[in-house]
Design an enzyme around this catalytic site. Sequence first.
Site, mmCIF file in Angstrom:
data_model
loop_
_atom_site.group_PDB
_atom_site.id
_atom_site.type_symbol
_atom_site.label_atom_id
_atom_site.label_comp_id
_atom_site.label_asym_id
_atom_site.label_seq_id
_atom_site.Cartn_x
_atom_site.Cartn_y
_atom_site.Cartn_z
ATOM 1 N N SER A 1 1.893 1.733 -8.069
ATOM 2 C CA SER A 1 1.348 0.499 -7.544
ATOM 3 C C SER A 1 -0.095 0.361 -8.034
ATOM 4 O O SER A 1 -0.795 1.345 -8.191
ATOM 5 C CB SER A 1 1.410 0.529 -6.026
ATOM 6 O OG SER A 1 1.202 -0.772 -5.533
ATOM 7 N N SER A 80 -4.476 2.939 -9.964
ATOM 8 C CA SER A 80 -3.039 3.042 -9.714
ATOM 9 C C SER A 80 -2.726 4.391 -9.090
ATOM 10 O O SER A 80 -3.488 5.351 -9.214
ATOM 11 C CB SER A 80 -2.238 2.856 -11.009
ATOM 12 O OG SER A 80 -2.500 3.906 -11.913
ATOM 13 N N CYS A 81 -1.587 4.428 -8.393
ATOM 14 C CA CYS A 81 -1.092 5.662 -7.793
ATOM 15 C C CYS A 81 0.427 5.562 -7.763
ATOM 16 O O CYS A 81 1.010 4.764 -8.494
ATOM 17 C CB CYS A 81 -1.689 5.880 -6.405
ATOM 18 S SG CYS A 81 -1.241 4.621 -5.193
ATOM 19 N N LEU A 82 1.074 6.324 -6.914
ATOM 20 C CA LEU A 82 2.533 6.305 -6.878
ATOM 21 C C LEU A 82 3.080 5.157 -6.029
ATOM 22 O O LEU A 82 3.971 4.441 -6.449
ATOM 23 C CB LEU A 82 3.055 7.652 -6.355
ATOM 24 C CG LEU A 82 4.536 7.934 -6.555
ATOM 25 C CD1 LEU A 82 4.894 7.949 -8.037
ATOM 26 C CD2 LEU A 82 4.904 9.263 -5.922
ATOM 27 N N GLY A 84 0.819 2.957 -3.822
ATOM 28 C CA GLY A 84 -0.123 1.884 -3.512
ATOM 29 C C GLY A 84 -1.178 2.215 -2.481
ATOM 30 O O GLY A 84 -2.219 1.582 -2.434
#
Length: 100
Positions: A1, A80-82, A84
């Site tokens: 996300s 970004s991350c996994l 959000g």
Amino acid sequence: SLCAGDAPSLSYQELKDLKKSKVLHVDVRERWEIDKFGKIPASINIPLGELVEALQMDPTEFKEKYNQKMPAKSDPVVFSCLAGKRSKQALSFATSLGFS
């Protein structure tokens, strides 16, 4: 996300379009997640726990540690991350440090 200041979430296509310009893409996942799930092309990894310190580093130190020019407070940055949650936290941290 994905999160960016004026657009709290971005689609994949919006990110692709942004990356054609000079935007810094910071992936705030942990290093083990990068190893397990893969690196996002043209992004730099700064785990969320290091982000506040990283954004306050001397530009030379930032370049040495992350192999990337440190963003100015007015430069476009996308987090970004996994899922959000961490990217929203990263955006909040950056904003609190004066990044627009």
